[in-house]
Structures are given as C-alpha cells and as structure tokens.
Write an enzyme that holds these catalytic residues in place. Structure first.
Site: not given
Ligand code: GDP
Ligand code: IMO
Ligand code: MG
Length: 422
Positions: A40-41, A13
C-alpha cells in the site's frame, strides 16, 4: 543506461511510493518486481491522496509501468485500481502486465484468512490478501498465471484442477465452506476480457528500453526484513523483496542494475507480528504513531513504532548492496527533545554486535544499545535544502551516513509530493 532499484530497507511502509513518484520524474519506465496487493503506497499530490496497491507508483507521472513476472496479481484489485485511477483522471493505458505473473485466486484469499485464524496466537499477521498461498502454489506448480486468462479452455481446466484440491482443504482442514467452480470461472472470464489489453512481454519491453538508453526504475514492495529468505522468518512476506530479486522479478540480467536506493524512515515501523528490538516502550510510541499517521494503508491496522535501528539498516545495506539512502519522515521526529538511536545489539552472552544476528533466537533476545541524539524541536517546514535544516536535524542525518558509510541522497520532510530535500 542502467536500471535503478528502489528497495524498502526496514519492515515496509518506508515511503517507497513517494520516493518512486519523485524519481519517476526523470525515468521512462517504472516496474514492480515482486509482491501484490499486500503493498500500500500513499502518495499525496496537490493535497489529493492516492493509495496504490497493485500498479507501480510511476502511474501518477504518466510513465510506462510494468508489473513484472515476480508479482502476484489479484485481478479484482487490479481492475478496481484501474477504474479508480481512470475516474480520477490518471490514465492506465501505459500499464503492462507480465503474462508470467501469478493470479491471486479466491481460494488463496480464503486460505490466507482461514490459516491465520487457525494459527490464533501464533499468527503472522498477514494482510490476508492471499499472498502466501498464491506464492506457495506458484512454487508447487499449481498456480494460475496472467497468460492463462488469454486461453479460456486452459483457464477453465486449471481452475477445475486447483479448485478440486483447494475445496478439500477449505472444508476438511479449515472447516469453511467450499467455493463454487461456475461462479469463479464466470467471474474470471469477465476479468479476462478487461485484463487482456494490459498483458505484454514485459521482459522484452524493459530490455529494449534499457538498450535504447531509457531510464528504468525497479520498485520493490514491502521491505528487506520482510524478505522470505533474509527477513525475520517466519514473520515475513512470501517473496524476495531484496534488490537482487529485481532482475529475476522483471526478467533482465543482474548486470543491468548499478544503483540501489534504500528507503528508510528516520525511525522504524512494523505491521504484523514478529520481533522488533527498538519498539518504543511507553507513551512515545503512540506519539510517533499519531504524528507519523502510522496506520496501515491496506488493513488500517496500527503500525508498531520504534526508534531508528542502525544494526538492521546496516544489514539492509549489505543484503541489498544499497548505494545511497533516502531517509523519510524526518519531520515526524521534530516533536522529541531527545532521539534514541540503536547503534548495536547487546547479545545474550553480554557482548555487543553491530551486525544483524544470523540466528533467529539471537535476534529475538537482542537488546538495543542506545545512543541519544539531540532533537531539534522545531518544524522542518522552512527547509528547502539539507543545509537549511536545523543543526540537530542535519547532525541526525550525518550520523546515519557515518555509521552506515552510505550517503543519504534524499531526506523526506513531509507527506506532500514536493517535501523531499534532494
Ligand atoms: P510505502 O509502502 O513504502 O510506499 O509507504 P506507505 O505509503 O505505506 O507509508 C508511508 C506514509 O508516510 C504515507 O502515508 C506517506 O504519505 C507518508 N510519508 C512519506 N514520506 C513522508 C515524509 O517525509 N514525511 C511525512 N510526514 N510523511 C511521509
Ligand atoms: P508496503 O509495500 C508493511 C507484512 C504483513 C505481515 C507480513 C506478511 O506497503 O511496504 P503478507 O500479507 O505479505 O503475507 O503479510 O508482511 N506486510 C507489510 N508490512 N508494508 C507492506 O507493504 C507489507 N506487505 C506485507 O503485515 O506482517
Ligand atoms: Mg505501505
């Protein structure tokens, strides 16, 4: 033309989706090399929010997208995502799915859920999407692959063999109802009709693109500390998230990769269980969570929040060969007068180390050595370049560069697509 890897440098994340979306602009192909719908992106485009789990984030830029052999695919999640993207005007006709990728079956999800329940307090806190059981069956050579969808007879046979064993586990070990063969076979056959056009020889596709001089992004899911071998085992995911696996997960040679961009938040979050030395104590944790919107994309769980951990980040630079960093969510820190940053770990024997402990118990007992950096206490909305940042914010980024000896190439200052300082 070499390939670039985008890798999460913390516990997931980090904002990979948003950075991939940006870099996809100058790329021809965007490929996922591991993971599945545990990812989840979130990407915010013109005020509209897209949450993508299975398909590479480059889909929003209309790029050729590849789901590589190293991924696990939930056919229902994949098709739901296809439908959702199409209904919002995003075409998926350039999405290619490796026939070698493994399918997440209903029993994988059932076992993931039952096994977490059974572990109780010792649970890993998985996303309960069947990831671990699916990768386990892949290693045990009991898996069902995307290409099996193309051959109904083989598919049916494989489902029969696997289900006979899985139902024993479900009933006798986990005490949950068994799954019905006919129901699963019929559902999968209907998915197969729709998935068929997406199946390709993705290794060949990517290799050809590289030979033709096209720019290829290899996108990792999760993050370095969730890597099956190099992360905080057993509180990890069940695949190799590190950059080295990008070549394996796609089916290209490692010599194709010459750039590895690590994505790190300006602080740290973690979802699920496991040690987390810089986890914030007191009310500041809730403040960071609210300001950063730190709630899971897949499960909606609260993300645990911590201050920036440079020991863990230095480790990520090492195990991935990170050549530059993107530091995201710097804007979230604007609310704080002082910003603690972990520069070393205090170990049980009283010594300090700047290197990530190789032994789990040492990591478990590690306590952060803090350096307090001054906050800037003003929004970053006006900055359109790194030079335009308030002095203290610029110094924060420079401190990270000096400590890690890696340039910070991109700085995230907001969720919107364009809020990245290059
Ligand atoms: P990922 O799994 O690595 O793609 O990251 P996620 O999407 O799960 O979580 C990142 C969150 O931060 C998302 O809700 C993005 O919209 C938000 N985000 C990404 N970059 C920035 C930033 O520079 N500032 C802020 N405030 N939010 C950001
Ligand atoms: P993105 O791509 C954050 C974590 C789960 C748990 C561990 C194992 O959005 O960065 P799993 O379901 O993979 O067997 O869970 O890994 N986890 C993540 N945490 N971002 C993710 O994906 C994750 N995918 C799995 O919360 O601790
Ligand atoms: Mg994510």
């Amino acid at each position: 033309m070499p390939a670039t890897v985008i890798v999460g440098a913390q516990w997931g994340d980090e904002g990979k989706g948003k950075i991939v979306d940006l870099l996809a602009l100058d790329s021809d192909l965007v490929c996922r090399y591991q993971g599945g719908p545990n990812a989840g992106h979130t990407i915010v485009v013109d005020g509209e929010t897209f949450k993508i789990r299975q398909i590479p984030s480059g889909v929003l830029r209309g790029k050729i997208c590849v789901i590589g052999a190293g991924c696990v695919v939930d056919p229902e999640v994949f098709l739901t995502e296809v439908d959702e993207l199409e209904s919002r005007g995003v075409s998926t006709h350039l999405v290619h799915l490796s026939g070698e990728a493994h399918l997440i079956m209903a029993w994988h999800v059932a076992i993931d859920q039952a096994s977490e329940r059974r572990l109780g307090k010792l649970q890993i806190g998985t996303t309960r999407r069947g990831i671990g059981p699916c990768y386990a069956d892949k290693a045990a050579r009991l898996g069902i692959r995307v290409q099996d969808l193309l051959e109904p007879k083989i598919l049916r046979q494989k489902i029969e063999v696997a289900l006979a064993e899985k139902n024993v586990w479900l009933e006798r070990v986990y005490g949950v109802p068994p799954l019905g063969l006919e129901e699963i076979a019929a559902q999968l056959e209907s998915f197969a009709q729709r998935i068929r056009p997406y199946v390709s020889d993705t290794s060949l596709l990517v290799d050809r693109a590289l030979q033709e001089g096209r720019a290829v992004l290899l996108e990792g899911a999760q993050g370095t500390l969730l890597d099956l071998d190099h992360g905080t085992y057993p509180f990890v995911t069940s695949s190799n998230t590190v950059a080295g696996n990008a070549a394996t997960g796609i089916g290209i040679g490692p010599n194709r990769i010459d750039r590895v961009i690590g994505i790190a938040k300006a602080y740290v979050t973690r979802v699920g269980e496991g040690p987390f030395p810089t986890e914030i104590e007191g009310s500041d944790q809730g403040r960071v969570r609210e300001l950063g919107g730190e709630f899971g994309t897949v499960t909606g769980r609260e993300r645990r929040c911590g201050w920036l951990d440079l020991v863990a980040l230095r480790y990520a630079v090492r195990v991935n060969g990170i050549t530059s960093l993107a530091l995201t969510k710097l804007d979230v820190l604007s609310a704080f007068a002082e910003l603690p940053v972990c520069i070393a770990y205090l170990q049980r024997d009283g010594s300090e180390t700047r290197h990530f402990p190789a032994h789990q118990s040492d990591f478990h007992h590690a306590r952060p050595v803090w350096k307090a950096l001054p906050g800037w206490e003003q929004p970053l909305d006006d900055a359109s370049s790194r030079e335009g940042l308030p002095d203290a914010a610029r110094a924060y980024v420079e401190f990270v560069e000096q400590e890690l000896e890696v340039p910070v190439e991109l700085v995230g200052v907001g969720a919107a697509r364009e809020r990245v300082l290059v």
